[in-house]
Design an enzyme around this catalytic site. Structure first.
Site, short mmCIF file in Angstrom:
data_model
loop_
_atom_site.label_atom_id
_atom_site.label_comp_id
_atom_site.label_asym_id
_atom_site.label_seq_id
_atom_site.Cartn_x
_atom_site.Cartn_y
_atom_site.Cartn_z
CB ILE A 155 -0.96 -0.01 1.22
CG1 ILE A 155 -1.94 -1.18 1.09
CG2 ILE A 155 -1.72 1.32 1.33
CD1 ILE A 155 -2.78 -1.46 2.34
CB THR A 232 -5.25 4.49 5.42
OG1 THR A 232 -3.94 4.33 4.89
CG2 THR A 232 -5.87 5.78 4.93
CB SER A 233 -1.71 1.67 8.78
OG SER A 233 -1.19 0.38 8.75
NE ARG A 234 -5.44 -3.36 11.46
CZ ARG A 234 -5.89 -3.43 10.21
NH1 ARG A 234 -6.14 -2.34 9.54
NH2 ARG A 234 -6.12 -4.61 9.64
CG ASP A 258 -10.32 4.39 6.79
OD1 ASP A 258 -11.51 4.78 6.79
OD2 ASP A 258 -9.98 3.25 6.43
CD GLU A 263 -10.74 0.63 13.76
OE1 GLU A 263 -10.10 1.60 13.33
OE2 GLU A 263 -11.00 -0.38 13.07
CG HIS A 295 -11.16 0.09 9.31
ND1 HIS A 295 -10.44 -0.36 10.40
CD2 HIS A 295 -10.55 -0.48 8.22
CE1 HIS A 295 -9.47 -1.16 9.98
NE2 HIS A 295 -9.52 -1.23 8.66
CD GLN A 296 -15.36 5.48 3.74
OE1 GLN A 296 -16.06 6.04 4.57
NE2 GLN A 296 -15.56 5.65 2.45
CB ALA A 297 -8.88 2.70 3.44
CG PHE A 298 -11.64 -2.58 3.50
CD1 PHE A 298 -11.93 -1.75 4.56
CD2 PHE A 298 -12.54 -3.58 3.17
CE1 PHE A 298 -13.11 -1.91 5.30
CE2 PHE A 298 -13.72 -3.76 3.90
CZ PHE A 298 -14.00 -2.92 4.97
P1 NAD Z 1 2.74 -4.88 3.59
O1 NAD Z 1 3.11 -6.02 4.47
O2 NAD Z 1 2.85 -5.03 2.12
O3 NAD Z 1 3.58 -3.59 4.02
C1 NAD Z 1 3.87 -3.24 5.33
C2 NAD Z 1 5.25 -2.61 5.35
O4 NAD Z 1 5.52 -2.19 6.70
C3 NAD Z 1 6.36 -3.59 4.95
O5 NAD Z 1 7.18 -3.00 3.96
C4 NAD Z 1 7.11 -3.82 6.22
O6 NAD Z 1 8.50 -4.06 6.02
C5 NAD Z 1 6.88 -2.51 6.95
N1 NAD Z 1 7.19 -2.59 8.37
C6 NAD Z 1 7.11 -3.67 9.19
N2 NAD Z 1 7.52 -3.34 10.43
C7 NAD Z 1 7.86 -2.04 10.38
C8 NAD Z 1 8.39 -1.14 11.33
N3 NAD Z 1 8.63 -1.53 12.58
N4 NAD Z 1 8.62 0.12 10.96
C9 NAD Z 1 8.40 0.52 9.68
N5 NAD Z 1 7.91 -0.29 8.72
C10 NAD Z 1 7.66 -1.56 9.08
O7 NAD Z 1 1.25 -4.51 4.02
P2 NAD Z 1 0.20 -3.63 3.20
O8 NAD Z 1 -0.67 -4.52 2.40
O9 NAD Z 1 0.91 -2.51 2.53
O10 NAD Z 1 -0.70 -3.08 4.41
C11 NAD Z 1 -0.18 -2.15 5.35
C12 NAD Z 1 -1.15 -1.98 6.49
O11 NAD Z 1 -2.33 -1.33 6.01
C13 NAD Z 1 -1.69 -3.29 7.09
O12 NAD Z 1 -0.81 -3.78 8.09
C14 NAD Z 1 -3.00 -2.90 7.67
O13 NAD Z 1 -2.82 -2.56 9.03
C15 NAD Z 1 -3.39 -1.64 6.90
N6 NAD Z 1 -4.63 -1.82 6.12
C16 NAD Z 1 -5.67 -0.96 6.33
C17 NAD Z 1 -6.84 -1.09 5.60
C18 NAD Z 1 -7.99 -0.14 5.77
O14 NAD Z 1 -9.07 -0.42 5.25
N7 NAD Z 1 -7.85 0.99 6.42
C19 NAD Z 1 -6.95 -2.12 4.67
C20 NAD Z 1 -5.86 -2.97 4.46
C21 NAD Z 1 -4.69 -2.81 5.18
#
Ligand code: NAD
Length: 330
Positions: A155, A232-234, A258, A263, A295-298
């Site tokens: 992402i 948009t991550s966690r 998001d 939440e 939490h709607q990004a996906f």
């Molecule tokens: P991914 O595994 O492809 O990428 C995550 C990246 O974070 C990797 O490059 C990894 O090396 C890096 N990472 C791991 N530990 C780290 C640290 N301590 N410091 C810095 N970077 C670190 O995952 P992705 O598919 O890109 O998804 C990323 C995140 O997005 C997921 O973990 C999830 O929490 C979140 N997400 C949110 C939604 C949403 O709807 N809002 C939907 C999907 C995913």
């Protein structure tokens, strides 16, 4: 395979049902979130299918295992809501969805950034009320600004590619740097340096012990004054109370989220007729330079379709005793 599907919304029923047409698993859709109190609803099922705000801790897994559950399939990439060690000890396999349109989240992150910077949601509310005044709606050009990407995985890299298209300078921080980010012209630097030089910081790393509150009061003190933060991550990546203080002081110039630490008791439900007792979220939504989505990004046709197909495939593979390609790492 008999599968209890927790936190099932209308779209889950429709799209998981469609994905299951050929496979024919027996799906028991439950609107409840999985918790200690609701785990018994999976009685008679060999698998449970969960989502990000379900509680899948050691206690809940113990109850599930006691009822014969052997598989947990989460309809998400992140699995921080699941006690992976407890699952392994109980002999429960856990699968997730590693590959579904990462574009959905990256594009949404860009949308949130534009919305907060250019005050799009505020402007829309104004014009609905016949107010066409521009006062208070000024943003800044993204072109030429420095964007810091924390977590340059699937992402984060797509987000970076879009921001490169805007003409931004890219800096990144990742535990495991990738050539893909550098190929976009991105430069890896330390997290402190990234915070100090970025006009925009976007979080795309997973929630782990080491990333919990990666944006805390100390980090916020380091950001370039007026910086915009996108998450948009966690939710747990950001210390929300510290973010509120940074917004109040002007140190943080905008916040677009998001996801939110607390939440679980709020998102994916209509609480518009109830009294929300979470004062932090209420304070957040009161800022003119904050945008919060639930939490709607996906949530795109492409992503949901893929999530459901992968989930059904994983359940089928488990039933047939095949290798689980989407099993979470031990
Ligand atoms: P991914 O595994 O492809 O990428 C995550 C990246 O974070 C990797 O490059 C990894 O090396 C890096 N990472 C791991 N530990 C780290 C640290 N301590 N410091 C810095 N970077 C670190 O995952 P992705 O598919 O890109 O998804 C990323 C995140 O997005 C997921 O973990 C999830 O929490 C979140 N997400 C949110 C939604 C949403 O709807 N809002 C939907 C999907 C995913």
């Amino acid at each position: 395979m008999k599968t209890a599907v927790f936190s099932a919304r209308r779209y889950d029923k429709t799209m998981l049902g469609q994905a299951n047409e050929a496979a024919g698993h027996e799906l028991r859709f439950l609107e409840d979130r999985l918790s200690r109190e609701t785990a018994m609803l999976a009685r008679g099922c060999e698998a449970v299918c969960v989502f990000v705000n379900d509680t899948v801790d050691a206690e809940v897994l113990g109850i599930l295992a006691g009822q014969g559950v052997r598989l947990v399939a989460t309809r998400s990439t992140g699995y921080n809501h699941i006690d992976a060690h407890a699952a392994r000890d109980l002999g429960i396999a856990v699968v997730r969805v590693t590959d579904y349109s990462p574009n959905s989240v990256a594009e949404f992150a860009v949308g949130l950034l534009l919305a907060v910077n250019r005050k799009i949601a505020r402007a829309s509310v104004r014009t609905r009320e016949g107010n066409f005044d521009l006062d208070g709606l000024m943003g800044f050009d993204l072109h030429g600004k420095t964007v810091g990407v924390i977590g340059t995985g699937k992402i984060g890299t797509i987000f970076a590619r879009i921001m490169a298209g805007f003409g931004c300078t890219l800096v990144g921080y990742d535990r495991y740097p990738t050539p893909a980010f550098e190929a976009l012209g991105g430069r890896y630097i330390g997290v402190d340096e990234l915070l100090a030089c970025s006009d925009v910081v976007s979080l795309h790393c997973p929630l782990l012990e080491e990333t919990h509150h990666i944006v805390n009061a100390a980090a916020l003190a380091r950001v370039k004054r007026g910086c915009m933060l996108v998450n948009t991550s966690r939710g747990g990546l950001v210390d929300t109370e510290a973010a509120v203080q940074a917004l109040k002081s002007g140190q943080l110039g905008g916040l677009a989220i998001d996801v939110y630490e607390q939440e679980a008791s709020l998102f994916f439900q209509d609480l518009s007729s109830t009294i929300i007792t979470d004062d932090v979220i209420q304070r957040l939504v009161s800022f003119p330079n904050v945008i919060v989505t639930g939490h709607q990004a996906f949530f795109t046709v492409e992503a949901i379709g893929q999530i459901m197909r992968t989930t059904i495939d994983s359940i089928g593979a488990f039933e047939r005793g095949e290798e689980l390609v989407n099993r979470i790492p031990d």
